[in-house]
Design a protein around this motif. Sequence first.
Motif, short mmCIF file in Angstrom:
data_model
loop_
_atom_site.label_atom_id
_atom_site.label_comp_id
_atom_site.label_asym_id
_atom_site.label_seq_id
_atom_site.Cartn_x
_atom_site.Cartn_y
_atom_site.Cartn_z
N ARG A 147 0.81 -1.22 0.00
CA ARG A 147 0.00 0.00 0.00
C ARG A 147 0.84 1.27 0.00
N TYR A 148 2.03 1.21 0.61
CA TYR A 148 2.78 2.45 0.81
C TYR A 148 4.14 2.45 0.11
N GLN A 149 4.38 1.50 -0.78
CA GLN A 149 5.68 1.42 -1.42
C GLN A 149 5.72 2.20 -2.73
N PRO A 150 6.72 3.06 -2.91
CA PRO A 150 6.79 3.86 -4.13
C PRO A 150 7.02 3.02 -5.38
N VAL A 380 -12.19 -4.05 -12.87
CA VAL A 380 -13.31 -3.51 -12.09
C VAL A 380 -13.34 -4.28 -10.77
N ILE A 381 -12.92 -3.63 -9.72
CA ILE A 381 -12.88 -4.30 -8.42
C ILE A 381 -14.27 -4.37 -7.81
N ARG A 382 -15.02 -3.30 -7.95
CA ARG A 382 -16.42 -3.30 -7.45
C ARG A 382 -17.28 -2.48 -8.41
N ASP A 383 -18.49 -2.92 -8.59
CA ASP A 383 -19.50 -2.12 -9.30
C ASP A 383 -20.84 -2.43 -8.65
N ASN A 384 -20.94 -2.06 -7.38
CA ASN A 384 -22.11 -2.44 -6.57
C ASN A 384 -23.41 -1.86 -7.11
N GLU A 385 -23.33 -0.65 -7.70
CA GLU A 385 -24.54 0.00 -8.19
C GLU A 385 -24.80 -0.29 -9.67
N LYS A 386 -24.00 -1.16 -10.27
CA LYS A 386 -24.16 -1.52 -11.69
C LYS A 386 -24.14 -0.27 -12.56
N LEU A 387 -23.13 0.57 -12.36
CA LEU A 387 -23.02 1.80 -13.13
C LEU A 387 -22.36 1.58 -14.50
N PHE A 537 -8.21 2.49 -3.01
CA PHE A 537 -9.50 2.25 -2.35
C PHE A 537 -9.92 0.78 -2.48
N ALA A 538 -8.94 -0.11 -2.62
CA ALA A 538 -9.26 -1.53 -2.84
C ALA A 538 -10.07 -2.11 -1.69
N MET A 539 -9.77 -1.70 -0.48
CA MET A 539 -10.44 -2.27 0.68
C MET A 539 -11.52 -1.35 1.24
N ASP A 540 -11.77 -0.23 0.58
CA ASP A 540 -12.76 0.74 1.07
C ASP A 540 -14.10 0.47 0.40
N GLY A 576 -1.94 -10.57 -6.83
CA GLY A 576 -1.42 -11.10 -5.58
C GLY A 576 -2.47 -11.59 -4.61
N THR A 577 -2.23 -11.31 -3.34
CA THR A 577 -3.09 -11.83 -2.28
C THR A 577 -4.49 -11.22 -2.33
N LEU A 578 -4.63 -10.03 -2.90
CA LEU A 578 -5.96 -9.44 -3.04
C LEU A 578 -6.80 -10.28 -3.98
N ARG A 579 -6.17 -10.78 -5.06
CA ARG A 579 -6.90 -11.66 -5.98
C ARG A 579 -7.31 -12.94 -5.25
N LYS A 580 -6.38 -13.49 -4.47
CA LYS A 580 -6.68 -14.75 -3.79
C LYS A 580 -7.77 -14.58 -2.75
N SER A 581 -7.76 -13.44 -2.05
CA SER A 581 -8.77 -13.24 -1.02
C SER A 581 -10.15 -13.12 -1.65
N ARG A 582 -10.22 -12.53 -2.86
CA ARG A 582 -11.51 -12.43 -3.54
C ARG A 582 -11.94 -13.80 -4.06
#
Length: 922
Positions: A147-150, A380-387, A537-540, A576-582
């Motif tokens: 998250r914080y690595q340049p 597309v990580i999220r599209d909760n409102e189907k926009l 905002f991956a986890m927000d 990475g791990t974000l893909r695996k967690s999903r």
Amino acid sequence: MVKLDGDLDPLWQDLDWAIGQMVIMGWDGTEVTPQIRHLIEEHHLGSILLTAKNLKCTAKLVQELQTIAHQAGHLQPLLIALDQENGGVNSLYDEDYICQFPSAMGQAAAGNADLAYKVAKATATEVSAVGVNLILGPVLDVLTNARYQPLGVRAVGDDPQEVSQYGIAAMNGYKDAGVATCGKHFPSYGNLDFLGSSLDVPIITQTLEELSLSALVPFRNAIATGKLDAMFVGGCGITNPSMNVNHACLSDQVVDDLLRNELGFTGVAISECLEMEALRSEIGVETGTVMAVEAGCDLVLLCRAYDVQLEAIAGLKLGVENELLTKERIYTSLRRVLKMKNACTSWAKALNPPGISLLSKIHPSHLNLSIKAYDDSITVIRDNEKLLPLNESMHQEEELLLLTPLVKPLPASSLTKNILEAKNKSDSAPTEHDKWIHRDRGVIMSGEGVFRELGRSLARARRGKLLHTSYTANGVRPVHENLIHRASCIVIVTADANRNLYQAGFTKHVSMMCSMLRASGQKKSLVVVAVSSPYDFAMDKSIGTYICTFDFTEMAMAALVRALCGSSRARGTLPGTLRKSRKAVKSRQHWLVEPYDRDRDSNGLNDLLSALARAAAPNHRFLTTTTAHSFEIFNPNIEESHFVVRNSSTQALYGFCATYHTQGTGIIGAIFVDPTKRNVAIGRSLHRRALRALIQKRGTKKIQLGICFPGVFLGIPTDDGGLKTWFSNSGWDLQFPRRLANMVIADLSSWSAPEGLLQSIQRANMSFDLIHGLENAETVLAHVAGNANPEVFELYRLALQETKSCGVVRAKCQRGGLVGTVVICSPGSPVAGYVPALQGGEEVLVGGIIAPVVAPGNGDLLVIQGLALMGLRQNKAHKSGRSVLSWVGEEGMEGLGAMGWEVLEGWEEFTNSVENVSFLEG
């Protein structure tokens, strides 16, 4: 005076020439300056870091540099290095000839290592056309604290195995295009702590044990392939209980001990640029250059300052005078550098780069590859409102608001090129000083200009009204509030919001405004687009529609517009791990499993095997010679049933499982899944179907994992702890493995029997003979049936029938009783088709020694050694250059190792009774 070996030209007796090969230097111009000419002609500079931005000058520039070196008496061409990572880090760009491709993380998001290979090969082909012979890549860093690595999207992600997979794919692409490779940034730039001062350096605080489990994994795997030419050693500090290092590239603990001795790297070690302020202030360039070479670096990098470059060369000469650097040490680095040059360049190639003539031919196909790569990477990580797509969620007359941050243009972009061209036209004639001064062009700011074309393209694509303005650290201003009230949908672009916190604050503020306006009945849709790090905002979850592009090049923004407006579908996934967690959420899904159909599925299976081979660990090279035919044995005494999970629309195979049944034993001979489709229960679906089919067969008493006929997977690979855990979690009892191995003598021509082995065999009164055909094989088959698995028995039957290419060596005791047997195969025999380890391709003829079966007894180790010795003699007689011994039990490995055999692959075979059916559940 040190005596030169025969492999070095007498020219290198002059240490000034040798020292010139140990530095790599750059400058900022697109023309040859007097300074760089002086370095090549007078100081014998052998390597150059190119940072030119104008392609049409670059081919000519490189050719001119090589011509200067050739005329100055250089024995080998210059090494021309380049940062061309793609995404935002490219040194060469031209929209007419050089294609832009996604960043490393963008390629990983596309989920296709084969695509990464193609992108790397295309990139290397293009830069090679203008004379570049070394790419400073691939990036092998693991983002431990992503998250914080340049480093951000320059890295693949935070999963060491995924970084290895894509890093090796890129490395293979570079190599296949004829360009040398350089892994970076050793030991890791993926988890740095920053202390803030310009004189401080970022530090690594992980212990060596922690680094070994994560950060070092991709470096170790890349080194193990034998294809990594160079390693870029970083300038970070390391602070942990076992190491206190101020600059990694100046430490023998990092370069000699860790990189060379522990990881086994034998290529060229390149230091971080020694012009960094921290090093110059603390140590000085002269001393720092000597320290880098003492530490084990072969090439010392000095990026651009001419006076500093002269200081570095003087430092190396002083190091020799002060006896800090021996001539042997200089020649060690010289040999490594010359070896790399020999592999990637020649005078014929260096003086005649194909340039525009080649680039114009390959550009159309590369452009299509670029478009596909970018379309596949948009996530597309999220599209909760189907926009999405916006063309369906918005009316054409509704207004769309685009809010973008102020960012620097990427060096490899048409915007930067246009700005520089306009500046050059408006500037007065340069003075002689201006002509050669080194200016940092990265400071150019263009306000919202970076995203201006994004706004125009978005307006054209939706054929509707679009409002566009930028935002800054000043937050939400009245102009933003007015535009938000007007628009029906707001698209906010962020670029590394975790490090540019004003962007996060601005986005949250606008999100809150939209929520309040929606509560009052107004239509206020919000789409957030991260154009760099996906972690903004991956986890927000409060950001309901969130898209990632992984860079903001023109090609990425064009792909974003296509995804937003529906002309292409976003296919990417989080790295990475974000893909695996999903994917873990979906792990209970069930896939349709079908019987394997040779006519329908063989091509898809070959494609799947190719993808596995590219993604596999280096010691699983046997996959490169495995084909769909390897699994089909057509034996009347072994019932085989294979299963697939496939895409019925594209005919692509996502997974494959091979099963066999003979004499009451059900066997899983292989189970594998497309590397880009893992963690979504494909393997579990195949496993469940295979076990059910095997247990339902009449007479099944036990289930076996691993098989020697066909000998693709003898069991679970011993180096894959994750796979063993998977089978354990699937219900297998893995307490009692049978350990097996394939072993190799790589150079049979130089092998000789260990002293005393023949005498030991003679003292034991053992005799050996070779038989062919089934006529004299009754005792052999009875011996195998009593001491080995039933599939081994069928392997022997097949070998005995192949009288022209196979035979069986028998070992007999003093009384004439049979105590051991082994199958011998000549290169290219039909039996070798079922054992991929025996297939050497065009490189070398491989002789096979398969399935030694020894009766239990006191002399069984000597029997195995004797069988192997007889097999080697037969392999030599068949003109084999290499010998592979397949399906060796643990009990024979030590004795065979004493003969010079080395383990090629290790396996663990497991057998469970059918009563243990818990693994059928889930």
